[in-house]
Design an enzyme around this catalytic site. Structure first.
Site, PDB file in Angstrom:
ATOM      1  N   LYS A 205     -42.223  10.743 -70.184  1.00  0.00           N
ATOM      2  CA  LYS A 205     -43.684  10.894 -71.470  1.00  0.00           C
ATOM      3  C   LYS A 205     -43.540   9.301 -71.463  1.00  0.00           C
ATOM      4  CE  LYS A 205     -44.309  14.690 -74.145  1.00  0.00           C
ATOM      5  NZ  LYS A 205     -44.141  15.177 -75.613  1.00  0.00           N
ATOM      6  N   ARG A 239     -38.895  21.319 -70.743  1.00  0.00           N
ATOM      7  CA  ARG A 239     -40.082  21.528 -70.008  1.00  0.00           C
ATOM      8  C   ARG A 239     -39.900  19.731 -69.138  1.00  0.00           C
ATOM      9  NH1 ARG A 239     -45.890  19.449 -70.624  1.00  0.00           N
ATOM     10  NH2 ARG A 239     -47.412  20.888 -70.447  1.00  0.00           N
TER      11      ARG A 239
END
Length: 257
Positions: A205, A239
């Protein structure tokens, strides 16, 4: 939780698993690597071309149906904020709905209850789906996240979602800047202390990239470090894009205890 993006414009894999055959091959590889959950998404999380309900269903339902047949032991999750998509995927064999946009469609929790699936309750700071934060501020980002996800979890259970099927996700970067995402990681124990299982989705991210000054393909080490910290602070579901590396790092955390 291994990520399969059935999108042509994913921020990370740039469409590598958009084709059904490629998506299934990637899922096979993830299962062989020890994944427990496959999370499929049919719409890019951020800005991009509009994707209607019918197209999102076309991208996700055939994959879910085929994956259910190929790997009956794997938990299948669908990343969607739309009730219609959640229902179609549940009917095709999905076990869980990953609502990354914090109840933007209030009927999605009802679908989870009616179909008997699990539900991930997330926090997006009030943003509409597929929008980015702009000068977002919180008095206390962790307190805001805890209050938001717990309220969504309580609502889901009141609607009939089974309590053991509810997870919470602080949803790093969604409605948050890098400081907020780092603070959430640092204080993740406060979410774990709610008693609800915590999912973290930090893989590659932007907050990892901005923290390290790292480009998209250079965030692997930072991702693993964040996963290790998250696990030590009580996260239980992770995840990820790179299942092999994540599995190795998390197995060491588990062994250390």
């Amino acid at each position: 939780m291994g990520v399969i993006n059935r999108t042509p414009d994913s921020f990370y894999d740039r469409g590598a698993t958009y084709a059904l055959d490629a998506a299934l091959a990637s899922a096979d590889h993830a299962v062989a690597a020890g994944v427990d959950i496959i999370d499929v998404g049919g719409v890019k999380a951020g800005y991009g071309s509009y994707v209607g309900v019918d197209e999102e269903i076309r991208r996700t339902v055939p994959f879910v149906r085929e994956l259910r047949d190929r790997h009956p032991e794997v938990v299948i999750s669908v990343d969607t904020w739309r009730a219609e998509v959640g229902r179609a995927c549940a009917e095709a064999g999905a076990d869980m709905i990953n609502d990354t946009w914090a109840g933007a469609d209030p009927d999605l929790a009802r679908v989870a209850a009616e179909c008997g699936t699990g539900l991930v309750c997330s926090h997006s700071g009030g943003l509409a789906p597929r929008t980015d934060p702009h000068r977002v501020r919180y008095d206390d980002v962790v307190a805001d996240v805890v209050a938001g996800v717990c309220a969504l979890a309580e609502r889901a259970i009141s609607l009939g979602v089974r309590p053991d099927g509810v997870m919470i996700d602080p949803t790093h970067d969604f409605g948050k800047n890098t400081y907020h995402s780092l603070e959430l990681t640092r204080r993740l124990r406060e979410l774990a202390d709610t008693g609800l299982p915590v999912l973290v989705a930090v893989s590659n991210k932007d907050f990892v990239g901005e923290t390290l000054g790292a480009g998209l393909t250079e965030r692997g080490d930072g991702t693993l470090a964040t996963l290790v910290v998250s696990a030590r602070e009580g996260a239980r579901v992770f995840r990820v894009h790179d299942v092999v590396a994540a599995r190795t790092a998390l197995d060491v955390v588990a062994a250390v205890g």
